[in-house]
Scaffold this motif. Structure first.
Motif, PDB file in Angstrom:
ATOM      1  N   ALA A 124       0.826  -1.204   0.000  1.00  6.96           N
ATOM      2  CA  ALA A 124       0.000   0.000   0.000  1.00  6.96           C
ATOM      3  C   ALA A 124       0.862   1.257   0.000  1.00  6.96           C
ATOM      4  CB  ALA A 124      -0.930  -0.007   1.218  1.00  6.96           C
ATOM      5  N   ASN A 125       1.888   1.283   0.859  1.00  7.02           N
ATOM      6  CA  ASN A 125       2.774   2.447   0.907  1.00  7.02           C
ATOM      7  C   ASN A 125       3.573   2.595  -0.380  1.00  7.02           C
ATOM      8  OD1 ASN A 125       2.795   3.833   3.713  1.00  7.02           O
ATOM      9  ND2 ASN A 125       2.749   1.664   4.211  1.00  7.02           N
ATOM     10  N   GLY A 126       4.056   1.475  -0.924  1.00  9.04           N
ATOM     11  CA  GLY A 126       4.808   1.533  -2.168  1.00  9.04           C
ATOM     12  C   GLY A 126       3.975   2.033  -3.327  1.00  9.04           C
ATOM     13  N   TYR A 127       2.734   1.599  -3.388  1.00  5.55           N
ATOM     14  CA  TYR A 127       1.834   2.016  -4.473  1.00  5.55           C
ATOM     15  C   TYR A 127       1.555   3.523  -4.394  1.00  5.55           C
ATOM     16  CZ  TYR A 127      -2.430   2.433  -7.267  1.00  5.55           C
ATOM     17  OH  TYR A 127      -3.370   2.827  -8.184  1.00  5.55           O
ATOM     18  N   VAL A 128       1.198   4.004  -3.208  1.00  5.12           N
ATOM     19  CA  VAL A 128       0.857   5.425  -3.067  1.00  5.12           C
ATOM     20  C   VAL A 128       2.095   6.293  -3.265  1.00  5.12           C
ATOM     21  CG1 VAL A 128      -0.051   7.178  -1.495  1.00  5.12           C
ATOM     22  CG2 VAL A 128      -1.091   4.920  -1.559  1.00  5.12           C
ATOM     23  N   TYR A 133       8.773  10.899   1.675  1.00  4.33           N
ATOM     24  CA  TYR A 133      10.172  11.269   1.519  1.00  4.33           C
ATOM     25  C   TYR A 133      10.984  10.100   0.960  1.00  4.33           C
ATOM     26  CZ  TYR A 133      14.400  13.931   2.555  1.00  4.33           C
ATOM     27  OH  TYR A 133      15.575  14.630   2.447  1.00  4.33           O
ATOM     28  N   THR A 134      10.661   8.902   1.403  1.00  2.57           N
ATOM     29  CA  THR A 134      11.320   7.715   0.869  1.00  2.57           C
ATOM     30  C   THR A 134      11.104   7.598  -0.630  1.00  2.57           C
ATOM     31  OG1 THR A 134      10.994   6.561   2.982  1.00  2.57           O
ATOM     32  CG2 THR A 134      11.478   5.200   1.063  1.00  2.57           C
ATOM     33  N   GLY A 135       9.880   7.927  -1.064  1.00  2.00           N
ATOM     34  CA  GLY A 135       9.590   7.875  -2.484  1.00  2.00           C
ATOM     35  C   GLY A 135      10.365   8.883  -3.307  1.00  2.00           C
ATOM     36  N   ARG A 136      10.886   9.914  -2.644  1.00  3.53           N
ATOM     37  CA  ARG A 136      11.638  10.941  -3.363  1.00  3.53           C
ATOM     38  C   ARG A 136      13.139  10.651  -3.399  1.00  3.53           C
ATOM     39  NH1 ARG A 136       7.771  14.250  -0.629  1.00  3.53           N
ATOM     40  NH2 ARG A 136       6.378  15.262  -2.102  1.00  3.53           N
ATOM     41  N   VAL A 137      13.656  10.013  -2.380  1.00  2.00           N
ATOM     42  CA  VAL A 137      15.099   9.826  -2.310  1.00  2.00           C
ATOM     43  C   VAL A 137      15.559   8.468  -2.831  1.00  2.00           C
ATOM     44  CG1 VAL A 137      15.323  11.405  -0.361  1.00  2.00           C
ATOM     45  CG2 VAL A 137      15.020   8.957   0.071  1.00  2.00           C
ATOM     46  N   LEU A 138      14.618   7.562  -3.100  1.00  6.68           N
ATOM     47  CA  LEU A 138      14.983   6.242  -3.610  1.00  6.68           C
ATOM     48  C   LEU A 138      14.466   6.053  -5.026  1.00  6.68           C
ATOM     49  CD1 LEU A 138      14.239   3.955  -0.516  1.00  6.68           C
ATOM     50  CD2 LEU A 138      16.445   4.848  -1.257  1.00  6.68           C
ATOM     51  N   PRO A 139      15.163   5.297  -5.842  1.00  7.32           N
ATOM     52  CA  PRO A 139      14.672   4.997  -7.196  1.00  7.32           C
ATOM     53  C   PRO A 139      13.414   4.139  -7.130  1.00  7.32           C
ATOM     54  CG  PRO A 139      16.638   3.704  -6.704  1.00  7.32           C
ATOM     55  CD  PRO A 139      16.492   4.704  -5.588  1.00  7.32           C
ATOM     56  N   ARG A 140      12.544   4.291  -8.126  1.00  5.76           N
ATOM     57  CA  ARG A 140      11.240   3.649  -8.081  1.00  5.76           C
ATOM     58  C   ARG A 140      11.327   2.134  -8.033  1.00  5.76           C
ATOM     59  NH1 ARG A 140       6.188   5.653 -11.597  1.00  5.76           N
ATOM     60  NH2 ARG A 140       6.592   7.395 -10.203  1.00  5.76           N
ATOM     61  N   TRP A 141      12.311   1.532  -8.723  1.00  5.19           N
ATOM     62  CA  TRP A 141      12.365   0.077  -8.753  1.00  5.19           C
ATOM     63  C   TRP A 141      12.744  -0.528  -7.402  1.00  5.19           C
ATOM     64  CZ3 TRP A 141      16.260   2.989 -11.195  1.00  5.19           C
ATOM     65  CH2 TRP A 141      17.550   2.828 -10.699  1.00  5.19           C
ATOM     66  N   LEU A 142      13.269   0.306  -6.492  1.00  5.47           N
ATOM     67  CA  LEU A 142      13.598  -0.171  -5.155  1.00  5.47           C
ATOM     68  C   LEU A 142      12.542   0.206  -4.127  1.00  5.47           C
ATOM     69  CD1 LEU A 142      17.428   0.661  -4.848  1.00  5.47           C
ATOM     70  CD2 LEU A 142      16.373  -1.522  -5.468  1.00  5.47           C
ATOM     71  N   LEU A 143      11.537   0.984  -4.532  1.00  7.46           N
ATOM     72  CA  LEU A 143      10.673   1.641  -3.560  1.00  7.46           C
ATOM     73  C   LEU A 143       9.836   0.661  -2.745  1.00  7.46           C
ATOM     74  CD1 LEU A 143       9.898   4.317  -2.409  1.00  7.46           C
ATOM     75  CD2 LEU A 143       8.209   4.602  -4.219  1.00  7.46           C
ATOM     76  N   THR A 144       9.099  -0.226  -3.410  1.00  5.84           N
ATOM     77  CA  THR A 144       8.206  -1.120  -2.671  1.00  5.84           C
ATOM     78  C   THR A 144       8.991  -2.056  -1.767  1.00  5.84           C
ATOM     79  OG1 THR A 144       6.569  -1.039  -4.454  1.00  5.84           O
ATOM     80  CG2 THR A 144       6.387  -2.852  -2.882  1.00  5.84           C
ATOM     81  N   GLY A 145      10.084  -2.623  -2.279  1.00  5.85           N
ATOM     82  CA  GLY A 145      10.908  -3.491  -1.441  1.00  5.85           C
ATOM     83  C   GLY A 145      11.527  -2.749  -0.281  1.00  5.85           C
ATOM     84  N   SER A 146      11.978  -1.517  -0.517  1.00  5.04           N
ATOM     85  CA  SER A 146      12.574  -0.716   0.547  1.00  5.04           C
ATOM     86  C   SER A 146      11.544  -0.377   1.616  1.00  5.04           C
ATOM     87  CB  SER A 146      13.170   0.574  -0.032  1.00  5.04           C
ATOM     88  OG  SER A 146      14.216   0.293  -0.934  1.00  5.04           O
ATOM     89  N   ILE A 147      10.334  -0.033   1.175  1.00  3.82           N
ATOM     90  CA  ILE A 147       9.285   0.281   2.139  1.00  3.82           C
ATOM     91  C   ILE A 147       8.922  -0.960   2.944  1.00  3.82           C
ATOM     92  CG2 ILE A 147       6.817   0.833   2.297  1.00  3.82           C
ATOM     93  CD1 ILE A 147       7.246   2.987   0.230  1.00  3.82           C
ATOM     94  N   GLY A 148       8.957  -2.140   2.310  1.00  2.00           N
ATOM     95  CA  GLY A 148       8.728  -3.366   3.056  1.00  2.00           C
ATOM     96  C   GLY A 148       9.772  -3.561   4.146  1.00  2.00           C
ATOM     97  N   TRP A 149      11.033  -3.286   3.813  1.00  2.00           N
ATOM     98  CA  TRP A 149      12.119  -3.383   4.791  1.00  2.00           C
ATOM     99  C   TRP A 149      11.927  -2.356   5.908  1.00  2.00           C
ATOM    100  CZ3 TRP A 149      16.067  -6.702   5.617  1.00  2.00           C
ATOM    101  CH2 TRP A 149      17.146  -6.278   6.391  1.00  2.00           C
ATOM    102  N   ILE A 150      11.584  -1.134   5.525  1.00  2.00           N
ATOM    103  CA  ILE A 150      11.381  -0.059   6.506  1.00  2.00           C
ATOM    104  C   ILE A 150      10.189  -0.367   7.411  1.00  2.00           C
ATOM    105  CG2 ILE A 150      10.724   2.369   6.744  1.00  2.00           C
ATOM    106  CD1 ILE A 150      12.314   2.816   4.076  1.00  2.00           C
ATOM    107  N   ALA A 151       9.075  -0.798   6.803  1.00  2.00           N
ATOM    108  CA  ALA A 151       7.878  -1.118   7.587  1.00  2.00           C
ATOM    109  C   ALA A 151       8.135  -2.287   8.530  1.00  2.00           C
ATOM    110  CB  ALA A 151       6.710  -1.429   6.655  1.00  2.00           C
TER     111      ALA A 151
END
Length: 311
Positions: free
Chosen positions: A31-35, A241-259
């Motif tokens: 959900a966070n990665g999508y938004v 902010y995470t969506g702005r500083v990370l490349p999109r292809w890493l975003l959902t996986g990174s948010i999963g790690w962060i969450a």
């Protein structure tokens, strides 16, 4: 007696919560990665997404309290099952088992940049320093949030002499959490997400000092609710902010790690608080929260301030 025989062994009960936690973590990341990938008003949409979390956190203890007063209190889990089934049906109906890129394309959002690295996505995530700094920040933040929501009732009862209605202080905190997430996005945009987070954290620390030092039951309840309003926007701000500083292809996986770190914080810090309270008393709650919030500010200052993405 009949209901007693239907109870599963305690290890099965614990394992069911493990499965539940895995499912929630996956949905949280998706959900966070999508938004965060949306280009049109992601700040408002992220605030609404987490405002819904705040609404659930507000309603859940109120509903659970009603079930706790019934003879068959375990029927509470039937309500949880109904919510889970409804959630599954809505997700299936809306997204129809499509990939994230397919869902973004269906609402007119371009797929965006793709990885050119020869390394796996997981390895790229683990080798990105910013991901770990944000993860540790969220670890502390969620720890603060859950510790306040869970232990403030005990503090109000034992330190301020609150009665049976002290549980509403926790409800006020989560109500403030929801309110902050859906109403303060305009301030986030006006001041800037990076600067406004410092403002929220400093004000929250000031209010916690009031809760700690001012012996007023009503005043503490109001202060805790306002702390909820101030802390509420921090999680969606961090995800944006995470969506702005990370490349999109890493975003959902990174948010999963962060969450995932956030969920760890929700388990670790309330436990630490309980351990400290058993030794020194629940009065230690406020200095512990203030220390954690101060550490949040330090971690936020360490997170890179120059976006790596132009979109």
């Amino acid at each position: 007696m009949r209901c007693r025989h239907l109870r599963p062994p305690f290890p099965v009960f614990v394992f069911s919560f493990v499965i539940n936690g895995v499912g929630i973590a996956i949905q949280d990341a998706q959900a966070n990665g999508y938004v965060a990938c949306l280009k049109h008003s992601p700040e408002i949409k992220m605030g609404l997404l987490h405002g819904a979390y705040g609404a659930g956190a507000l309603a859940s203890p109120l509903v659970a309290t009603q079930f706790a007063q019934l003879r068959h209190w375990s029927f509470h889990y039937l309500a949880s099952l109904g919510v889970a089934i409804l959630n599954t049906a809505l997700l299936t109906f809306v997204f129809r088992l499509k990939t994230q890129d397919e869902c973004l394309a269906s609402v007119g959002e371009a797929a965006g940049e793709t990885s050119t690295s020869e390394h796996s996505t997981f390895r790229q995530i683990l080798s990105t320093k910013t991901v770990h700094l944000i993860a540790f920040f969220i670890l502390i933040y969620v720890g603060v949030e859950v510790t306040i929501g869970g232990w403030i009732v005990t503090y109000i009862i034992d330190v301020r002499g609150g009665g049976s209605s002290s549980g509403y202080v926790s409800a006020g905190f989560f109500g403030g959490l929801m309110t902050g997430r859906i109403t303060l996005f305009w301030l986030n945009e006006k001041i800037g997400e990076r600067r406004v987070l410092y403002l929220y954290s400093i004000l929250a620390i000031g209010l916690e000092l009031i809760v700690w030092l001012v012996p007023s039951l009503i005043g503490d309840a109001i202060a805790v609710s306002i702390v909820g309003v101030l802390l509420g926007p921090i999680y969606p701000i961090t995800m944006n902010y995470t969506g702005r500083v990370l490349p999109r292809w890493l975003l959902t996986g990174s948010i999963g790690w962060i969450a995932g770190f956030g969920q760890a914080g929700s388990a670790v810090f309330p436990f630490i608080t309980g351990a400290i309270a058993s030794k020194t008393g629940i009065k230690a709650l406020q200095p512990l929260l203030i220390s954690m919030m101060s550490f949040m500010i330090v971690l936020w200052a360490l997170i890179p301030g120059i976006p790596r993405r132009a979109d």
